[in-house]
Design an enzyme around this catalytic site. Structure first.
Site, PDB file in Angstrom:
ATOM      1  N   LYS A 157       0.895  -1.170   0.000  1.00  0.00           N
ATOM      2  CA  LYS A 157       0.000   0.000   0.000  1.00  0.00           C
ATOM      3  C   LYS A 157       0.927   1.212   0.000  1.00  0.00           C
ATOM      4  O   LYS A 157       1.365   1.689   1.056  1.00  0.00           O
ATOM      5  CB  LYS A 157      -0.891  -0.052   1.248  1.00  0.00           C
ATOM      6  CG  LYS A 157      -2.009   0.966   1.250  1.00  0.00           C
ATOM      7  CD  LYS A 157      -2.996   0.657   2.370  1.00  0.00           C
ATOM      8  CE  LYS A 157      -3.982   1.778   2.611  1.00  0.00           C
ATOM      9  NZ  LYS A 157      -4.925   1.997   1.505  1.00  0.00           N
TER      10      LYS A 157
HETATM   11  C1  LIG Z   1      -6.665   0.012  -3.561  1.00  0.00           C
HETATM   12  C2  LIG Z   1      -7.308  -0.507  -2.335  1.00  0.00           C
HETATM   13  N1  LIG Z   1      -7.894  -1.718  -2.371  1.00  0.00           N
HETATM   14  C3  LIG Z   1      -8.502  -2.231  -1.293  1.00  0.00           C
HETATM   15  C4  LIG Z   1      -8.550  -1.542  -0.103  1.00  0.00           C
HETATM   16  C5  LIG Z   1      -9.233  -2.151   1.092  1.00  0.00           C
HETATM   17  O1  LIG Z   1      -8.268  -2.525   2.044  1.00  0.00           O
HETATM   18  P1  LIG Z   1      -8.600  -2.557   3.593  1.00  0.00           P
HETATM   19  O2  LIG Z   1      -9.804  -3.392   3.760  1.00  0.00           O
HETATM   20  O3  LIG Z   1      -7.382  -3.143   4.202  1.00  0.00           O
HETATM   21  O4  LIG Z   1      -8.829  -1.141   4.013  1.00  0.00           O
HETATM   22  C6  LIG Z   1      -7.950  -0.284  -0.021  1.00  0.00           C
HETATM   23  C7  LIG Z   1      -7.958   0.477   1.239  1.00  0.00           C
HETATM   24  O5  LIG Z   1      -7.002   0.420   1.958  1.00  0.00           O
HETATM   25  C8  LIG Z   1      -7.305   0.244  -1.152  1.00  0.00           C
HETATM   26  O6  LIG Z   1      -6.729   1.445  -1.115  1.00  0.00           O
END
Ligand SMILES: Cc1ncc(COP(=O)(O)O)c(C=O)c1O
Length: 306
Positions: A157
């Protein structure tokens, strides 16, 4: 922004307005940051952070992939998040840890550039609009794809990856949609700009496998476990675009979006054009766990000490 009082910066709590960086910091030019989005909920038993350890683990994994030498371990960062929430006296908040390359040189090579670690918290409500959780949102399939394998590592991320997310989100909003769903470079369903996606067809849940350029969402994992606990089959696999148009139910998962039903894709209604019954059941259990109304067998909630 809903400004709060203090930001944790390399181990110190500094006033919100003093948490500044130089315009020539590496991160400003090259997107060199890794970050997390975490929610802290107000419950009858005090403030609780949802899956804090898993978020900190992903933060450190993102940092490892991008070769950041982070001077804090998992336990120190977990404690720092709790300290920051407590210092800001917030009962419920969004938590944003970010690790980035700071000021030193503007060579693309990050050698010798300091690593900065910050944690901010602030009040933040429903991400996709106030009634999204109940009534669902209208989305489009984005004309932008997610990154191909071995270009940007989607398990990380990282700040720079969100340039692609911005393209998806801006295009969707400008065309009157709440969000866009991007396909992977082979045309299979990938994810939203900041959410994972699930669909329901004939009572079975499907979500793109991690090989389809998706972030390994913490909420995605929670939803898979909740669905299985409720007796549903979940399949992680390749999903053709047209399944978005013919599924019975469709929803986003994410820390910001929580579990948000999708009521239409490219102006075609999803199922009955409103939140479906399986989505509702999973949503209900998710919020029951968070509120303490259902058991939390895997210790997903961490209490913020008073
Ligand atoms: C591109 C992306 N996909 C999926 C998610 C969902 O991830 P999470 O459930 O860990 O927040 C996020 C958010 O963090 C994201 O930025």
């Amino acid at each position: 922004m809903n400004e709060s009082e203090k930001i944790w910066w390399n181990g110190e709590l500094v006033p919100w307005k003093d948490a500044r960086i130089h315009v020539l910091s590496h991160v400003v030019h090259y997107g060199s940051s890794c970050f997390e989005g975490i929610r802290c909920y107000k419950t009858a038993a005090g403030s609780k952070v949802f899956r804090l350890r898993e978020h900190v683990r992903r933060l450190l994994e993102s940092a490892k992939i991008y070769r950041f030498a982070v001077p804090y371990d998992k336990a120190a960062l977990v404690q720092a998040v709790l300290d920051t929430i407590r210092a800001n006296k917030l009962e419920a908040c969004y938590v944003r840890p970010v690790i980035f390359r700071g000021y030193g040189s503007l060579s693309v090579s990050p050698a010798g550039i300091p690593i900065e670690t910050c944690i901010a918290v602030w009040e933040w409500g429903a991400y996709l609009g106030k009634d999204a959780l109940e009534n669902g949102v209208d989305v489009c399939v984005s004309s932008w794809s997610r990154a191909a394998t071995n270009t940007f590592p989607t398990a990380a991320k990282a700040g720079g990856h969100y340039l692609n997310s911005q393209l998806i989100k801006m295009e969707a909003n400008q065309n009157g949609y709440a969000e866009g769903i991007a396909l992977d470079p082979n045309g299979y369903v990938s994810e939203g700009s900041g959410e994972n996606v699930f669909l329901v067809r004939d009572g079975i849940l499907y979500t793109p496998a991690l090989a389809h350029s998706v972030l390994s969402g913490v909420t995605r994992d929670a939803v898979i476990r909740i669905a299985q606990d409720l007796g549903f089959h979940v399949r992680e696999r390749a999903i053709p675009r047209e399944w978005l148009y013919i599924c019975d139910e469709l929803f986003f998962t994410g820390t910001a979006a929580e579990i948000s039903p999708i009521r239409s894709v490219d102006r075609l209604p999803v199922g009955e054009g409103r939140r479906g019954p399986i989505t509702e059941k999973i949503q209900e259990r998710f919020f029951q766990i968070i509120n303490g109304a259902a058991p939390d067998p895997d210790n997903w909630l961490t209490s913020v000490p008073g």
